[in-house]
Write an enzyme that holds these catalytic residues in place. Structure first.
Site, short mmCIF file in Angstrom:
data_model
loop_
_atom_site.label_atom_id
_atom_site.label_comp_id
_atom_site.label_asym_id
_atom_site.label_seq_id
_atom_site.Cartn_x
_atom_site.Cartn_y
_atom_site.Cartn_z
N ARG A 81 -35.14 47.30 47.54
CA ARG A 81 -33.97 46.82 48.06
C ARG A 81 -33.26 47.11 47.11
O ARG A 81 -31.79 46.30 46.81
CB ARG A 81 -33.76 45.39 47.96
CG ARG A 81 -35.00 45.61 49.25
CD ARG A 81 -34.40 46.01 51.33
NE ARG A 81 -33.71 45.29 51.55
CZ ARG A 81 -33.09 45.38 52.78
NH1 ARG A 81 -33.59 46.02 53.86
NH2 ARG A 81 -32.36 44.66 52.80
N HIS A 155 19.52 54.24 68.88
CA HIS A 155 19.14 52.99 69.60
C HIS A 155 18.76 53.89 70.38
O HIS A 155 19.31 53.80 71.62
CB HIS A 155 20.41 52.80 70.11
CG HIS A 155 21.76 51.51 68.48
ND1 HIS A 155 20.87 51.01 68.37
CD2 HIS A 155 22.57 52.50 68.05
CE1 HIS A 155 21.94 50.45 67.08
NE2 HIS A 155 22.71 51.13 67.25
N SER A 285 -3.24 68.08 81.87
CA SER A 285 -3.56 66.62 83.24
C SER A 285 -5.07 66.73 83.57
O SER A 285 -5.01 67.62 84.70
CB SER A 285 -2.64 65.56 84.12
OG SER A 285 -3.14 64.64 85.06
#
Length: 482
Positions: A81, A155, A285
């Site tokens: 371990r 913006h 697509s």
């Protein structure tokens, strides 16, 4: 189980380069541990400990592990371990003369932490030239389109014109900052070195019978053998996890630059002004055969979001270390560090591919300019009329009325912006009718954008890329597929 019957990280299985995936592999990790044990034993022997030359030679001859040794280590770890002790035992099996001296005086973090620092440095060394290539590619694009006018957007609304090349310099500038940050993180890295279980070097002081000078010399020698310029002056059992935060900060900051560029490209693809590379047989697509989706930029955005959030985990880990150390960092760092570098590596590969194949559509760009330029040109028209002897206030009112009429046609009827035709048809503006083409030339609206591109590349980009000339020369001959 075969690879397709169990979950695999898409970073290593699908995206990342072979070099980066190999760096964080178990093969590299455990062979690096063996190299560190060799460095420690070599330095201890040089400083007077009774370690046979045969032990050193056997260690040198067995730095790499084969599958048989990996199985032995796995069985030992299952029994003990403890991964480090499992590999101490396994190394001793193949280097029996060295078995009594492997890991002498060291704690587990001697190999685990020093190895991690080596991996951080090597991973940064892989990323830095790739980022330089992306900057180089984008610079060529900026130069090519330095004076091609395009609508600026604030913006996400049409604003004063800029150029395609000038917009690209905004991306490049951020990547230059990333190059600086990542290189700084790489050059700042130190070594944990030889510090012992709680950082006091007590075990090594005992090995050298209380000789402090030899303990310091041991630390310096192992650091030099490992190729680092210095060892951290103090540590607990581990090196401070704040080092991880500093390194990953440079990567998460880069992720913001990548996200910005890829988002801009996606928006420009929507406007049909720019298109990312699209291969001959690529399908956009499964249903809509006509589509040419910006899937590369979309992938960059997805990966950049992931990379940008990784450092939160590193930050909490660094702040949550108790005293000289706790072990809650171990499982966390096994995920965050490799995945951060693998993700950054993938993003850079995709960015290089995008930057090498961006397609620009000047006709579409010109059409968008034509739809907005008449409104932007109104100030130029007013100024020209004043110079021709007109009254500014009267001219302003004339332009206001005609602009509203043209705007109504665009917004309510879906027609083209016919403000220029209205100005040409109005006898009031007869004194400047001959000047209209010049007043409406898009290149007269871009200010110093072309010159800014030239100056930026000459004064900032070229000096930053000068250390990477050999890398850039090699990549010119290579072809990249994503």
């Amino acid at each position: 189980m075969s690879s397709f019957e169990t979950w695999q990280s898409p970073l290593s299985g699908r995206y990342a380069s072979k070099e980066m995936a190999s760096l964080f592999s178990n093969a590299t990790r455990f062979s690096t541990w063996r190299t560190l044990w060799l460095h420690l034993a070599t330095a201890e022997r040089e400083l007077g400990l009774d370690i046979p030359a045969e032990a050193i030679e056997q260690m040198k001859a067995n730095l790499k592990l084969d599958e048989k040794q990996m199985k032995i280590a796995a069985e030992e770890e299952k029994r003990r371990r403890h991964d480090v002790m499992a590999h101490v035992h396994t190394f001793g099996v193949v280097a029996p003369a060295a078995a009594p001296y492997i890991h002498l005086g060291a704690t587990s973090c001697y190999v685990t932490d020093n190895a991690d620092l080596i991996f951080l440095r090597s991973a940064l060394d892989l990323l830095i030239p790739k980022l330089a290539v992306v900057i180089h590619r984008l610079s060529a694009f900026a130069e090519k389109y330095r004076d091609l006018p395009t609508l600026g957007f604030t913006h996400m609304q049409p604003a004063q014109l800029t150029t395609v090349g000038k917009r690209c310099t905004l991306w490049i500038q951020e990547f230059l900052w990333d190059l600086r940050n990542i290189k700084r993180a790489r050059d700042d890295l130190g070594f944990r070195g030889v510090k012992g279980t709680t950082g006091t070097q007590a075990s090594f002081l005992a090995l050298f019978d209380g000789d402090h000078d030899k303990v310091e010399a041991l630390d310096e020698r192992v650091t030099a053998l490992s190729g680092f310029p210095y060892a951290m002056p103090v540590s607990g059992q581990t090196y401070s996890r704040k080092i991880d935060v500093d390194v990953l900060n440079s990567l998460t900051s880069f992720s913001a630059s990548a996200l910005k560029m890829a988002t801009d490209i996606r928006l420009l693809c929507h406007l049909k002004e720019i298109e990312e590379p699209f291969e001959k047989d690529q399908i956009g697509s499964s249903a809509m055969a006509y589509k040419r989706n910006p899937m590369r930029s979309e992938r960059v955005c997805g990966l950049a979001r992931w990379l940008g959030n990784i450092n939160n985990s590193a930050r909490e880990t660094a702040g949550g270390q108790w005293m000289e150390r706790t072990l809650d960092d171990s499982a966390n760092r096994r995920l965050t560090i490799p995945e951060a570098f693998l993700t950054a590596d993938v993003i850079l590969t995709i960015l290089q591919n995008i930057s090498e194949g961006l397609v620009v559509y000047p006709a579409i760009i010109g059409k968008h300019i034509a739809a907005e330029l008449p409104f932007m040109a109104t100030e130029n028209i007013i100024m020209a009329m004043v110079r021709a002897g007109g009254d500014r206030q009267e001219c302003h009112e004339k332009i206001r009325v005609l602009s509203h009429q043209a705007a109504r046609i665009v917004k309510e009827e879906g027609g083209d912006n016919d403000l220029v035709e209205r100005v040409r048809a109005d006898s009031y503006f007869a004194p400047i009718h001959a000047q209209m083409d010049k007043l409406l030339d898009p290149k007269s609206f871009v200010g110093r954008a072309p010159e800014q591109v030239d100056s930026f590349i000459a004064k900032w980009v070229q000096p930053a890329l000068s250390p990477y000339k050999e890398v850039l020369a090699k990549v010119e001959k290579a072809e990249l597929h994503v």
